[in-house]
Design a protein around this motif. Structure first.
Motif, PDB file in Angstrom:
ATOM      1  N   ASP A 208       0.830  -1.208   0.000  1.00  0.00           N
ATOM      2  CA  ASP A 208       0.000   0.000   0.000  1.00  0.00           C
ATOM      3  C   ASP A 208       0.866   1.260   0.000  1.00  0.00           C
ATOM      4  OD1 ASP A 208      -2.644  -0.753  -0.238  1.00  0.00           O
ATOM      5  OD2 ASP A 208      -2.867  -1.163   1.901  1.00  0.00           O
ATOM      6  N   THR A 209       1.966   1.227   0.739  1.00  0.00           N
ATOM      7  CA  THR A 209       2.884   2.369   0.747  1.00  0.00           C
ATOM      8  C   THR A 209       3.481   2.600  -0.633  1.00  0.00           C
ATOM      9  OG1 THR A 209       3.440   2.211   3.099  1.00  0.00           O
ATOM     10  CG2 THR A 209       5.108   3.157   1.653  1.00  0.00           C
ATOM     11  N   LEU A 210       3.853   1.540  -1.317  1.00  0.00           N
ATOM     12  CA  LEU A 210       4.367   1.688  -2.676  1.00  0.00           C
ATOM     13  C   LEU A 210       3.311   2.282  -3.599  1.00  0.00           C
ATOM     14  CD1 LEU A 210       6.380  -1.655  -3.101  1.00  0.00           C
ATOM     15  CD2 LEU A 210       7.275   0.637  -2.654  1.00  0.00           C
ATOM     16  N   ARG A 211       2.073   1.859  -3.434  1.00  0.00           N
ATOM     17  CA  ARG A 211       0.997   2.401  -4.266  1.00  0.00           C
ATOM     18  C   ARG A 211       0.837   3.904  -4.038  1.00  0.00           C
ATOM     19  NH1 ARG A 211      -4.338   3.392  -3.226  1.00  0.00           N
ATOM     20  NH2 ARG A 211      -4.203   2.373  -1.186  1.00  0.00           N
ATOM     21  N   ILE A 212       0.883   4.323  -2.796  1.00  0.00           N
ATOM     22  CA  ILE A 212       0.702   5.746  -2.484  1.00  0.00           C
ATOM     23  C   ILE A 212       1.877   6.572  -3.001  1.00  0.00           C
ATOM     24  CG2 ILE A 212       0.552   7.402  -0.579  1.00  0.00           C
ATOM     25  CD1 ILE A 212      -0.952   5.182   0.976  1.00  0.00           C
ATOM     26  N   THR A 213       3.087   6.075  -2.798  1.00  0.00           N
ATOM     27  CA  THR A 213       4.250   6.845  -3.226  1.00  0.00           C
ATOM     28  C   THR A 213       4.397   6.858  -4.745  1.00  0.00           C
ATOM     29  OG1 THR A 213       5.598   4.877  -2.735  1.00  0.00           O
ATOM     30  CG2 THR A 213       5.574   6.625  -1.095  1.00  0.00           C
ATOM     31  N   MET A 214       3.849   5.861  -5.440  1.00  0.00           N
ATOM     32  CA  MET A 214       3.819   5.937  -6.902  1.00  0.00           C
ATOM     33  C   MET A 214       2.989   7.139  -7.349  1.00  0.00           C
ATOM     34  SD  MET A 214       4.436   5.120  -9.971  1.00  0.00           S
ATOM     35  CE  MET A 214       5.063   3.475 -10.317  1.00  0.00           C
ATOM     36  N   GLY A 215       1.902   7.408  -6.644  1.00  0.00           N
ATOM     37  CA  GLY A 215       1.118   8.607  -6.947  1.00  0.00           C
ATOM     38  C   GLY A 215       1.929   9.869  -6.745  1.00  0.00           C
ATOM     39  N   TRP A 216       2.736   9.917  -5.677  1.00  0.00           N
ATOM     40  CA  TRP A 216       3.592  11.083  -5.466  1.00  0.00           C
ATOM     41  C   TRP A 216       4.616  11.223  -6.579  1.00  0.00           C
ATOM     42  CZ3 TRP A 216       4.701   9.948   0.402  1.00  0.00           C
ATOM     43  CH2 TRP A 216       3.565  10.304   1.146  1.00  0.00           C
ATOM     44  N   ALA A 217       5.132  10.107  -7.072  1.00  0.00           N
ATOM     45  CA  ALA A 217       6.114  10.164  -8.157  1.00  0.00           C
ATOM     46  C   ALA A 217       5.527  10.861  -9.385  1.00  0.00           C
ATOM     47  CB  ALA A 217       6.581   8.747  -8.507  1.00  0.00           C
ATOM     48  N   TRP A 218       4.241  10.583  -9.682  1.00  0.00           N
ATOM     49  CA  TRP A 218       3.610  11.247 -10.822  1.00  0.00           C
ATOM     50  C   TRP A 218       3.442  12.731 -10.574  1.00  0.00           C
ATOM     51  CZ3 TRP A 218       3.076   9.972 -15.665  1.00  0.00           C
ATOM     52  CH2 TRP A 218       3.118   8.615 -16.028  1.00  0.00           C
ATOM     53  N   THR A 219       3.215  13.142  -9.337  1.00  0.00           N
ATOM     54  CA  THR A 219       3.050  14.571  -9.057  1.00  0.00           C
ATOM     55  C   THR A 219       4.348  15.343  -9.258  1.00  0.00           C
ATOM     56  OG1 THR A 219       3.532  14.352  -6.676  1.00  0.00           O
ATOM     57  CG2 THR A 219       1.237  14.077  -7.372  1.00  0.00           C
ATOM     58  N   TYR A 220       5.492  14.678  -9.194  1.00  0.00           N
ATOM     59  CA  TYR A 220       6.775  15.349  -9.394  1.00  0.00           C
ATOM     60  C   TYR A 220       7.214  15.351 -10.856  1.00  0.00           C
ATOM     61  CZ  TYR A 220       7.562  15.738  -4.390  1.00  0.00           C
ATOM     62  OH  TYR A 220       7.450  16.083  -3.072  1.00  0.00           O
ATOM     63  N   LEU A 221       6.377  14.798 -11.748  1.00  0.00           N
ATOM     64  CA  LEU A 221       6.782  14.701 -13.147  1.00  0.00           C
ATOM     65  C   LEU A 221       7.007  16.071 -13.781  1.00  0.00           C
ATOM     66  CD1 LEU A 221       7.210  13.078 -15.758  1.00  0.00           C
ATOM     67  CD2 LEU A 221       4.751  13.252 -16.152  1.00  0.00           C
ATOM     68  N   VAL A 222       6.059  16.987 -13.594  1.00  0.00           N
ATOM     69  CA  VAL A 222       6.194  18.308 -14.212  1.00  0.00           C
ATOM     70  C   VAL A 222       7.424  19.027 -13.678  1.00  0.00           C
ATOM     71  CG1 VAL A 222       5.060  20.542 -14.549  1.00  0.00           C
ATOM     72  CG2 VAL A 222       3.711  18.446 -14.592  1.00  0.00           C
ATOM     73  N   VAL A 223       7.685  18.891 -12.373  1.00  0.00           N
ATOM     74  CA  VAL A 223       8.882  19.488 -11.787  1.00  0.00           C
ATOM     75  C   VAL A 223      10.131  18.880 -12.417  1.00  0.00           C
ATOM     76  CG1 VAL A 223      10.203  19.736  -9.655  1.00  0.00           C
ATOM     77  CG2 VAL A 223       7.727  20.026  -9.630  1.00  0.00           C
ATOM     78  N   ALA A 224      10.137  17.567 -12.578  1.00  0.00           N
ATOM     79  CA  ALA A 224      11.311  16.899 -13.142  1.00  0.00           C
ATOM     80  C   ALA A 224      11.562  17.338 -14.576  1.00  0.00           C
ATOM     81  CB  ALA A 224      11.121  15.383 -13.078  1.00  0.00           C
ATOM     82  N   GLU A 225      10.506  17.585 -15.324  1.00  0.00           N
ATOM     83  CA  GLU A 225      10.683  17.945 -16.728  1.00  0.00           C
ATOM     84  C   GLU A 225      10.918  19.437 -16.935  1.00  0.00           C
ATOM     85  OE1 GLU A 225       8.479  14.113 -18.736  1.00  0.00           O
ATOM     86  OE2 GLU A 225       7.410  16.019 -18.762  1.00  0.00           O
ATOM     87  N   LEU A 226      11.137  20.158 -15.836  1.00  0.00           N
ATOM     88  CA  LEU A 226      11.665  21.509 -15.931  1.00  0.00           C
ATOM     89  C   LEU A 226      13.129  21.504 -16.359  1.00  0.00           C
ATOM     90  CD1 LEU A 226      10.243  23.216 -12.694  1.00  0.00           C
ATOM     91  CD2 LEU A 226       9.770  23.913 -15.044  1.00  0.00           C
ATOM     92  N   VAL A 227      13.813  20.381 -16.137  1.00  0.00           N
ATOM     93  CA  VAL A 227      15.260  20.315 -16.339  1.00  0.00           C
ATOM     94  C   VAL A 227      15.555  19.979 -17.795  1.00  0.00           C
ATOM     95  CG1 VAL A 227      17.414  19.312 -15.522  1.00  0.00           C
ATOM     96  CG2 VAL A 227      15.478  19.517 -13.962  1.00  0.00           C
ATOM     97  N   ALA A 228      15.667  21.004 -18.638  1.00  0.00           N
ATOM     98  CA  ALA A 228      16.129  20.870 -20.022  1.00  0.00           C
ATOM     99  C   ALA A 228      15.452  19.731 -20.772  1.00  0.00           C
ATOM    100  CB  ALA A 228      17.655  20.667 -20.034  1.00  0.00           C
ATOM    101  N   ALA A 229      14.150  19.585 -20.594  1.00  0.00           N
ATOM    102  CA  ALA A 229      13.424  18.530 -21.304  1.00  0.00           C
ATOM    103  C   ALA A 229      12.942  19.049 -22.648  1.00  0.00           C
ATOM    104  CB  ALA A 229      12.239  18.062 -20.466  1.00  0.00           C
ATOM    105  N   ASN A 230      12.839  18.150 -23.619  1.00  0.00           N
ATOM    106  CA  ASN A 230      12.254  18.500 -24.913  1.00  0.00           C
ATOM    107  C   ASN A 230      11.187  17.493 -25.335  1.00  0.00           C
ATOM    108  OD1 ASN A 230      13.795  16.288 -25.541  1.00  0.00           O
ATOM    109  ND2 ASN A 230      15.257  17.408 -26.838  1.00  0.00           N
TER     110      ASN A 230
END
Length: 282
Positions: A208-230
């Motif tokens: 269950d913890t892995l399931r919840i933290t997978m959701g958090w991983a998706w919330t950081y996607l936009v932040v992660a793609e601030l770094v020189a993404a194309n």
């Protein structure tokens, strides 16, 4: 003169109160049909309200496009602008960052939850770092890792790792002390306690913890793609923001939500398959 036995008034119990509907009984199960009807209702009603507001004309399309406009942009993105590639690269970044986080967080959280000495050594530091916003690490990540794929994965790792460690440790600490004491009484070693008592007992909560933290991983996607993404969904959302393409922003957000929902359901399915006894009725 014969005496008759004393008579007592007939006590009639009050009529039993009819139980409330199972839909409104606390933690009562409901049948699958009712579940899916309610789930679909919860998804469709906001869309209908959104469409009604757009049709009424109370929304400026520049700031709140209609569902039809978003659907049209989604179709153009899918057929002309390589949406599937953006979905694939974003999913890769999220899954890679999440898996890397789990590889380190699971054993570390297991030790923090099992040994008070490790808890005293590492938990205050983890608690301290987890309050730092992941976006603040972007300049450092660019210096340490560069601007390739590793930097996006590193941001998602930072955003999920420290939270996951503490949640895993808490799952381990919730293992009943009676189980540990019984195993110790029977002569179990430290390794046997962790391998055969603590870990098996904590597995349902850990998944269950892995399931919840997978959701958090998706919330950081936009932040992660601030770094020189194309490429990627987050990059497309940020690019659309510069040109006030709110229909693209909504389409990207909805696609991320749908992928996250599908991932969440996969985790729930895996939980039911791995621990079927937790879902037995009665």
């Amino acid at each position: 003169m014969s005496s008759s036995p004393p008579s007592f008034p007939l006590l009639i119990p009050p009529p039993a109160r009819r139980p409330l509907s199972s839909l409104w009984t606390v933690r009562a199960p409901i049948n699958r049909r009712a579940y899916w009807v309610l789930a679909l209702t919860g998804l469709v009603l906001p869309l209908l309200a959104w469409a009604a507001l757009a049709a009424w004309g109370g929304l400026d399309p520049t700031f709140m496009p209609s569902p039809a406009a978003v659907l049209g942009k989604f179709w153009v993105w899918l057929t002309e602008n390589d949406l599937l590639n953006d979905m694939a690269i974003s999913t890769y970044r999220v899954v890679a960052g999440f898996v890397l986080s789990a590889v380190f967080a699971l054993p570390l959280g297991l030790f923090i939850g099992s040994f008070r000495s490790v808890q005293a050594l590492l938990e205050p530091l983890t608690d301290f770092i987890r309050y730092m916003p992941a976006v603040a690490f972007i300049p450092l990540v660019m210096l340490w890792v560069g601007i390739d794929e590793g930097s996006k994965i590193a941001i998602i790792f930072i955003g999920t790792f420290f939270q996951m460690v503490l949640m895993v440790a808490e799952d381990v600490r919730r293992v009943p002390a009676a189980q540990v004491e019984a195993a110790q009484t029977m002569g179990a070693s430290r390794a046997e306690l962790i391998e055969k008592v603590i870990l098996p007992s904590a597995k349902p909560a850990l998944l269950d913890t892995l399931r919840i933290t997978m959701g958090w991983a998706w919330t950081y996607l936009v932040v992660a793609e601030l770094v020189a993404a194309n490429s990627g969904l987050g990059y497309a959302i940020l690019r659309a923001q510069r040109f006030l393409q709110t229909d693209t922003i909504f389409a990207g957000i909805i696609v991320i939500g749908l992928i996250g929902l599908a991932t969440d359901q996969l985790f729930r399915f895996a939980h039911r398959k791995a621990f079927p006894w937790l879902y037995l009725k009665g």
